[in-house]
Design a protein around this motif. Sequence first.
Motif, mmCIF file in Angstrom:
data_model
loop_
_atom_site.group_PDB
_atom_site.id
_atom_site.type_symbol
_atom_site.label_atom_id
_atom_site.label_comp_id
_atom_site.label_asym_id
_atom_site.label_seq_id
_atom_site.Cartn_x
_atom_site.Cartn_y
_atom_site.Cartn_z
ATOM 1 N N SER A 50 0.732 -1.163 0.090
ATOM 2 C CA SER A 50 -0.001 0.058 -0.006
ATOM 3 C C SER A 50 0.773 1.477 -0.081
ATOM 4 O O SER A 50 0.202 2.277 0.261
ATOM 5 C CB SER A 50 -0.748 -0.020 1.280
ATOM 6 O OG SER A 50 -1.730 -1.162 1.127
ATOM 7 N N SER A 52 2.850 4.556 -1.211
ATOM 8 C CA SER A 52 2.124 5.420 -2.025
ATOM 9 C C SER A 52 3.126 6.494 -2.455
ATOM 10 O O SER A 52 3.579 7.432 -1.268
ATOM 11 C CB SER A 52 0.877 5.961 -1.411
ATOM 12 O OG SER A 52 0.514 7.134 -2.226
ATOM 13 N N LYS A 166 -5.297 7.989 4.080
ATOM 14 C CA LYS A 166 -5.666 8.570 2.688
ATOM 15 C C LYS A 166 -6.676 9.578 2.930
ATOM 16 O O LYS A 166 -7.367 9.494 3.867
ATOM 17 C CB LYS A 166 -6.273 7.468 1.746
ATOM 18 C CG LYS A 166 -5.408 6.474 1.520
ATOM 19 C CD LYS A 166 -5.976 5.656 0.260
ATOM 20 C CE LYS A 166 -4.850 4.769 -0.080
ATOM 21 N NZ LYS A 166 -5.478 3.680 -1.361
ATOM 22 N N THR A 194 -4.200 10.871 -1.352
ATOM 23 C CA THR A 194 -4.776 9.620 -1.633
ATOM 24 C C THR A 194 -4.441 9.077 -2.894
ATOM 25 O O THR A 194 -3.325 9.610 -3.559
ATOM 26 C CB THR A 194 -6.338 9.813 -1.456
ATOM 27 O OG1 THR A 194 -6.928 8.633 -1.415
ATOM 28 C CG2 THR A 194 -6.880 10.691 -2.596
ATOM 29 N N SER A 195 -5.342 8.043 -3.611
ATOM 30 C CA SER A 195 -4.833 7.584 -4.804
ATOM 31 C C SER A 195 -4.902 8.470 -6.169
ATOM 32 O O SER A 195 -4.035 8.058 -6.855
ATOM 33 C CB SER A 195 -5.473 6.326 -4.936
ATOM 34 O OG SER A 195 -5.637 5.516 -3.998
#
Length: 231
Positions: A50, A52, A166, A194-195
Amino acid sequence: MHHYVTPANVEQRVLRRLGKRHAIGRFDASRTALVIIDMQNYYVAEGFPSGSAQARGIVPNINRMSSAIRAAGAKVIWVLTGSSKAMEFWPNHHIHNLSPENAARRIASLAEGGEGHRIYPELEVHPTDILTSKVMYSAMLPGPSSNLLDTLAEHGIDTLLIAGTKTNVCCESTARDAYMLDFRVAMLSDCTATSSDEEHAATLNTFQLFFGDVMNFDDVAARLEPPARPT
């Protein structure tokens, strides 16, 4: 890092509802805490499932914000997700919302004391900072998920600045729950990640339309009031 600017239509709706751009005019440092969510190797570092790049991108901003918060006399609180009680207090998430492989990996990687559980090493943690833990997305749920609520009460905190990852999961869950518990809350647009830009923007737009404030470093720095000195 996400480059967020409040859309004009969102700003206009905030102005119509509130009569001004921000609900929080000044931050009393003695009653304010910067709450940094999940900036752990598991969610940030390369090599973790996970990990990022977006979360790594906000590390300098979080360091800058936490330094300013400490200098003003406010609290810095790091909230870390741990998995030791995950199956005891949040079994449905791990049994029904994750595959068996992903659930096992999450529990193993977030075990307290393990490498995934540790704060990302490029973040600056000071001896005066407070570290606390959570099991579920929100750090504000009373009971087994977290003791953050008790920590805030112990230190007389009524105003929260939310940073971390996130934006649209643990940060938003914590921020919304804090607002519903009558805290003053600002999500930090340049200290959350976040993503995707779209998910980041959607969360921040909704939060300032219906819940609390959205601010960046300059907004906060201009409003920080150090505690009054005794006369």
